[in-house]
Write a protein that holds these residues in place. Sequence first.
Motif, PDB file in Angstrom:
ATOM      1  N   GLU A  72       0.823  -1.207   0.000  1.00  0.00           N
ATOM      2  CA  GLU A  72       0.000   0.000   0.000  1.00  0.00           C
ATOM      3  C   GLU A  72       0.857   1.256   0.000  1.00  0.00           C
ATOM      4  O   GLU A  72       2.050   1.219   0.290  1.00  0.00           O
ATOM      5  N   GLU A  73       0.218   2.352  -0.326  1.00  0.00           N
ATOM      6  CA  GLU A  73       0.851   3.664  -0.377  1.00  0.00           C
ATOM      7  C   GLU A  73       1.211   4.115   1.040  1.00  0.00           C
ATOM      8  O   GLU A  73       0.471   3.867   1.981  1.00  0.00           O
ATOM      9  N   HIS A  74       2.345   4.765   1.173  1.00  0.00           N
ATOM     10  CA  HIS A  74       2.789   5.318   2.457  1.00  0.00           C
ATOM     11  C   HIS A  74       2.330   6.780   2.496  1.00  0.00           C
ATOM     12  O   HIS A  74       2.846   7.613   1.754  1.00  0.00           O
ATOM     13  N   VAL A  75       1.335   7.084   3.336  1.00  0.00           N
ATOM     14  CA  VAL A  75       0.806   8.444   3.437  1.00  0.00           C
ATOM     15  C   VAL A  75       1.611   9.208   4.480  1.00  0.00           C
ATOM     16  O   VAL A  75       1.813   8.734   5.597  1.00  0.00           O
ATOM     17  N   MET A  76       2.068  10.398   4.083  1.00  0.00           N
ATOM     18  CA  MET A  76       2.873  11.219   4.984  1.00  0.00           C
ATOM     19  C   MET A  76       2.119  12.481   5.361  1.00  0.00           C
ATOM     20  O   MET A  76       1.503  13.120   4.514  1.00  0.00           O
ATOM     21  N   GLN A  77       2.177  12.810   6.650  1.00  0.00           N
ATOM     22  CA  GLN A  77       1.595  14.012   7.239  1.00  0.00           C
ATOM     23  C   GLN A  77       2.721  14.748   7.962  1.00  0.00           C
ATOM     24  O   GLN A  77       3.794  14.186   8.156  1.00  0.00           O
ATOM     25  N   PRO A  78       2.506  15.993   8.394  1.00  0.00           N
ATOM     26  CA  PRO A  78       3.565  16.697   9.123  1.00  0.00           C
ATOM     27  C   PRO A  78       4.089  15.869  10.308  1.00  0.00           C
ATOM     28  O   PRO A  78       3.303  15.310  11.083  1.00  0.00           O
ATOM     29  N   GLY A  79       5.395  15.760  10.378  1.00  0.00           N
ATOM     30  CA  GLY A  79       6.048  14.991  11.430  1.00  0.00           C
ATOM     31  C   GLY A  79       6.412  13.577  11.008  1.00  0.00           C
ATOM     32  O   GLY A  79       7.224  12.924  11.658  1.00  0.00           O
ATOM     33  N   THR A  80       5.845  13.087   9.907  1.00  0.00           N
ATOM     34  CA  THR A  80       6.141  11.733   9.439  1.00  0.00           C
ATOM     35  C   THR A  80       7.506  11.718   8.761  1.00  0.00           C
ATOM     36  O   THR A  80       7.817  12.592   7.965  1.00  0.00           O
ATOM     37  N   TRP A  81       8.317  10.720   9.082  1.00  0.00           N
ATOM     38  CA  TRP A  81       9.602  10.561   8.414  1.00  0.00           C
ATOM     39  C   TRP A  81       9.686   9.161   7.817  1.00  0.00           C
ATOM     40  O   TRP A  81       8.956   8.257   8.217  1.00  0.00           O
ATOM     41  N   LEU A  82      10.585   9.019   6.877  1.00  0.00           N
ATOM     42  CA  LEU A  82      10.751   7.756   6.174  1.00  0.00           C
ATOM     43  C   LEU A  82      12.213   7.600   5.776  1.00  0.00           C
ATOM     44  O   LEU A  82      12.825   8.544   5.270  1.00  0.00           O
ATOM     45  N   HIS A  83      12.769   6.420   6.023  1.00  0.00           N
ATOM     46  CA  HIS A  83      14.121   6.100   5.563  1.00  0.00           C
ATOM     47  C   HIS A  83      13.983   5.227   4.325  1.00  0.00           C
ATOM     48  O   HIS A  83      13.299   4.202   4.351  1.00  0.00           O
ATOM     49  N   ILE A  84      14.626   5.632   3.243  1.00  0.00           N
ATOM     50  CA  ILE A  84      14.576   4.898   1.976  1.00  0.00           C
ATOM     51  C   ILE A  84      15.986   4.380   1.686  1.00  0.00           C
ATOM     52  O   ILE A  84      16.896   5.178   1.438  1.00  0.00           O
TER      53      ILE A  84
END
Length: 113
Positions: A72-84
């Motif tokens: 599924e899609e990774h939904v980002m909102q303020p404060g969300t971080w992601l390591h790729i």
Amino acid sequence: MQASYGNLLNNLPLDSSAEVFELLHERAGLKIERIVSNGQASPPGFWYDNPQEEWVLLLSGSAGLTLEGAREEHVMQPGTWLHIPAHCRHRIEWTDANQPTIWLAVHHEITSL
């Protein structure tokens, strides 16, 4: 060495027709940038495939990212971080068209501890 400073939420680009990438700091193996999106998305069929690792933090707005192979899609909102991880193919499905989506992106070389 000269100190530098700024505010990631100020001095936003006036032209919202294209994503804006602003280099904040760079040295060997490291690049930090602010990205401002206004409804932009990856073109159909396009995938990012970066040779460096990337850590992103969403500061304002919202966005949807797809990592290749994810269910599924990774939904980002303020404060969300992601390591790729390096060479993890990904794409931006959408960004908020009603307000600027501001990202802090840190690109770095793969290091072993």
